[in-house]
Design an enzyme around this catalytic site. Structure first.
Site, short mmCIF file in Angstrom:
data_model
loop_
_atom_site.label_atom_id
_atom_site.label_comp_id
_atom_site.label_asym_id
_atom_site.label_seq_id
_atom_site.Cartn_x
_atom_site.Cartn_y
_atom_site.Cartn_z
N GLU A 41 7.98 4.92 3.53
CA GLU A 41 6.73 5.57 2.04
C GLU A 41 5.64 6.32 2.51
OE1 GLU A 41 7.40 2.73 -1.08
OE2 GLU A 41 9.29 3.63 -0.94
N GLU A 52 16.38 2.33 -0.21
CA GLU A 52 16.61 0.89 -0.91
C GLU A 52 16.23 1.32 -2.40
OE1 GLU A 52 12.27 0.26 -0.53
OE2 GLU A 52 11.60 0.42 1.75
N PHE A 109 8.37 -12.62 -5.55
CA PHE A 109 9.73 -12.38 -6.64
C PHE A 109 10.48 -11.30 -6.27
CE2 PHE A 109 7.37 -16.39 -7.79
CZ PHE A 109 7.91 -16.74 -8.20
N HIS A 110 10.73 -10.51 -5.38
CA HIS A 110 11.12 -9.72 -5.99
C HIS A 110 12.72 -9.65 -5.24
CE1 HIS A 110 11.52 -4.95 -5.34
NE2 HIS A 110 13.21 -4.91 -4.28
C1 GLA Z 1 8.85 0.33 -1.77
C2 GLA Z 1 8.80 -0.28 -0.13
C3 GLA Z 1 9.39 -1.82 0.22
C4 GLA Z 1 9.32 -2.65 -1.03
C5 GLA Z 1 9.87 -1.53 -2.54
C6 GLA Z 1 9.97 -2.86 -3.39
O1 GLA Z 1 10.21 0.59 -1.54
O2 GLA Z 1 9.58 0.71 0.83
O3 GLA Z 1 8.52 -2.34 1.85
O4 GLA Z 1 7.91 -3.01 -1.47
O5 GLA Z 1 8.91 -0.68 -2.91
O6 GLA Z 1 8.71 -3.00 -4.07
#
Ligand code: GLA
Length: 673
Positions: A155, A308, A358-359
């Site tokens: 990202e 993702e 908590f994700h």
């Molecule tokens: C992003 C990141 C992940 C994770 C997700 C969920 O997409 O790439 O590492 O942090 O968000 O929050």
């Protein structure tokens, strides 16, 4: 065969899996992980995304033993690896040795340690260390049999205001403008006496105590995207230098403003999206659909990767609602319906600690005996049934313009008639009626070829360069229909107002001259009357517009602009232009858009299908795959079919009418006529 074709062959169609972070777990857990991955039908994992500190615990001291073991274990279990370069998370030792790698934020403060993405993309020190760890990984794993894809960093996004950023910014500006006179002219530096006489005087914008020069600000946005892209390319080229047949990509984000994905996409084998539609937002699947269309379009219609998503709740918002039973499956099918070739999650196993404890995960804290894991297993089974869709795509007759330059101009450079434009809200306003009525849509950047399209939708294209404007004009001249909304074509690519009256680039196209832009006061509502007598209201904005060759489709029925055009039609060459000079209430806005599309001879994919059922199609020369997705949690739906086919999800032949239960789906394979 492309690298992505090879990847698809390797995974047997669609990729299914998620981020796998074994470094967070004791090795005894890894065996259970792969066993459960197999049970769930996982065939691909993204490995090592944030593992820099575990791979290089001290400068130049590398520990690959654990990764060797995990790579072998995955391979032995038939799971392919999308191996990440860990450069989104520089280790703490690096920031202690070289605090200057921390990005300085717009407020002048360093970002600090404790999160991730704590690097200045222009820092030569950061780039140097990133190159070293990337080289080490490539040396060691390029020919490992588990390696199926490279996931470069994560990202990309940091904006930095460091000294190194200024040095890189100057280099970027020199390349763009060549000499200072050209730069001074481009930035209109005679205004407020900002003329530069030496390159070294130029810095990245710091906190403006007053307004920042809008052209400098715009170039800084472009530069930031390019500086990040340089980091990506450097790492990509390193892994490519070891082995050329493995696809290389990075993961992008939904509606992300800091990187111009049109410029990035050609540098990747596939574009990949991370998306977390908010279950608390009843319409989040519509903006998801637009993002999926954008991602399919970024590489000219090639399938893309859903890299993702969440299996259930996320943890970054104030209120993190679960994905109710069936919604994760439906959202996954939605991505596939718009040409994703993968369904991947963040992450495989829920972390016990850390910021995202908590994700949700494919394997939640409650373990395999859980609703989420059962849904993951079921989806894994369906992914195999859907393998035939891999590699297929779609093409539409309607294109929506979506452009980062235009976005930055509108939202980042201030000093315009109103400063509360939301480009993405505007785009969604234009896209939603098309989505609700089942019109397939592609997305295009300014200046791209418009061949094959019948309709071009141009939402608030405030800033557009000459070539981009000319393409739109040619498109209309050659017979296309252009639907354009107000405040388009106003400034050039240097953020300078185009001469000869608004909207400089499009005055002839819309057949009208705008004397002044009249943003509305809060709560001001205007009456608008259509030529056929229908009445509607509008708010937010009016153009003080004077028709030239255009005619009024609707006029203001009250106020100081009473009798003046609010919606304009202009016959232009062989084409037609519909220009919206005010913000019509939604139903009237939708009618204008849908009438123009129908008049252009474009037909929706299906008619008489309620808007809670999403319809889309992807296909190849032999087959098409019609996806029907019922987004309602309460309502059934009946969808009349034009031709019979086989529902890949059930293996049954369907004809006549398809019945969908709440959250139900069908994927109907039909031979191409
Ligand atoms: C992003 C990141 C992940 C994770 C997700 C969920 O997409 O790439 O590492 O942090 O968000 O929050």
């Amino acid at each position: 065969m492309t690298r992505m074709d090879a990847f698809r062959n390797r995974v047997g169609g669609l990729a299914y899996g998620g981020d796998y972070n074994p470094e967070q777990w004791d090795p005894s857990v890894w065996r259970e992980d792969v066993r459960l991955m197999r049970e769930a039908g996982v065939n691909t994992v993204s490995l090592g995304v944030f593992a820099w500190a575990s791979l290089e615990p001290e400068p130049g001291k590398f520990e690959f033993g654990w990764l060797d073991e995990v790579m072998d274990l995955l391979h032995d279990n038939g799971i392919h690896v999308n191996l990440a370069t860990p450069t989104a998370a520089p280790p703490v030792w690096l920031t202690h040795l070289h605090p200057e790698v921390f990005p300085i934020m717009a407020d002048g403060q360093p970002f600090g340690f404790g999160n991730r993405l704590h690097y200045d993309p222009s820092s030569p020190i950061y780039r140097d260390y990133a190159a070293k760890i990337t080289t080490k990984l490539a040396e060691r794993y390029s020919f490992h049999p588990a390696l199926a894809m490279w996931h470069i960093s994560n990202e990309y996004g940091p904006t930095a205001h460091n000294e190194a950023s200024s040095v890189n910014f100057r280099r970027w500006l020199r390349r763009k403008y060549g000499d200072l006179d050209t730069l001074n002219e481009a930035w209109t530096t005679r205004f407020w006496g900002q003329i530069y006489t030496d390159w070294d005087q130029i810095e990245v914008p710091n906190i403006p105590r007053t307004w920042m020069n809008p052209s400098r600000r715009l170039d800084f946005k472009r530069f930031t995207s390019d500086a990040l892209l340089e980091c990506y390319i450097a790492e990509r080229d390193i892994v490519r230098s070891f082995r050329d047949d493995i696809p290389v990509m990075t993961n992008f984000m939904r509606f992300y403003r800091n990187a111009d994905y049109w410029k990035w996409a050609p540098e990747e084998d596939a574009v990949a999206l991370d998306i977390y539609p908010n279950p608390a937002d009843a319409d989040s699947h519509v903006s998801a659909a637009f993002n999926y269309d954008l991602f399919r379009s970024l590489k000219g219609g090639r399938p893309w990767m859903l890299m993702e998503q969440a299996a259930s709740a996320v943890s970054q918002w104030k209120l993190n609602i679960v994905k109710e039973p069936g919604r994760m499956r439906l959202g996954s099918l939605q991505a596939l319906s718009r040409a994703a070739d993968s369904v991947m999650f963040f992450q495989w196993r829920a972390s016990r600690g850390g910021q995202e404890r908590f994700h949700s995960a494919m394997l939640p804290h409650s373990g395999p005996d859980s609703r989420t894991f059962r849904e993951i297993i079921d989806l894994g089974r369906e992914m195999k049934l859907l393998a035939p869709v891999a590699g297929t795509t779609s093409r539409s007759e309607i294109a929506v313009l979506f452009d980062w330059d235009g976005w930055w101009g509108l939202e980042e450079t201030f000093g315009i008639p109103r400063s509360d434009f939301s480009y993405t809200d505007t785009v969604m306003r234009h896209y939603t009626p098309l989505w609700e009525r089942h019109y397939p849509v592609d997305v295009v950047p300014a200046g791209s070829s418009l061949d094959g399209y019948k309709v071009l939708v141009v939402p608030n294209a405030y800033l557009i360069d000459d070539a981009g404007a000319e393409r739109i004009i040619e498109f209309a001249r050659d017979g296309g229909t252009v639907i354009m909304s107000f405040f388009s074509g106003v400034v050039d690519d240097r953020n300078r107002v185009r001469p000869d009256g608004y909207p400089g680039a499009f005055r002839r196209l819309i057949g009208a001259k705008i004397d002044e832009y009249w943003p509305a006061r809060p709560h001001e509502v205007f009456a608008v009357e259509f030529a056929d007598g229908r009445r509607a209201t509008s708010t937010w904005w009016r153009d003080d517009l004077h028709l030239e060759t255009g005619t009024a489709l609707a006029t203001y029925a009250d106020g100081l602009l009473e009798g003046r055009a609010a919606v304009v039609e202009n016959r232009f060459g062989a084409g037609r232009v519909v220009y919206l000079a005010t913000l019509l209430e939604q139903s009237a806005f939708d009618s204008v858009v849908l009438d123009a599309v129908a008049a252009a001879g474009v037909r929706p994919l299906l008619q008489d299908v309620p808007s809670h059922v999403e319809c889309s199609v992807r296909g190849d020369a032999a087959h098409e795959y019609l996806f029907l997705l019922n987004h309602s949690g309460e309502l059934n739906a009946s969808v009349p079919l034009e031709a019979e086919g086989t529902d890949l999800l059930t293996g049954t032949t369907v004809s006549g009418t398809v019945e969908l239960a709440p959250l139900g789906a069908a994927v109907i394979q039909r031979p191409r006529a």
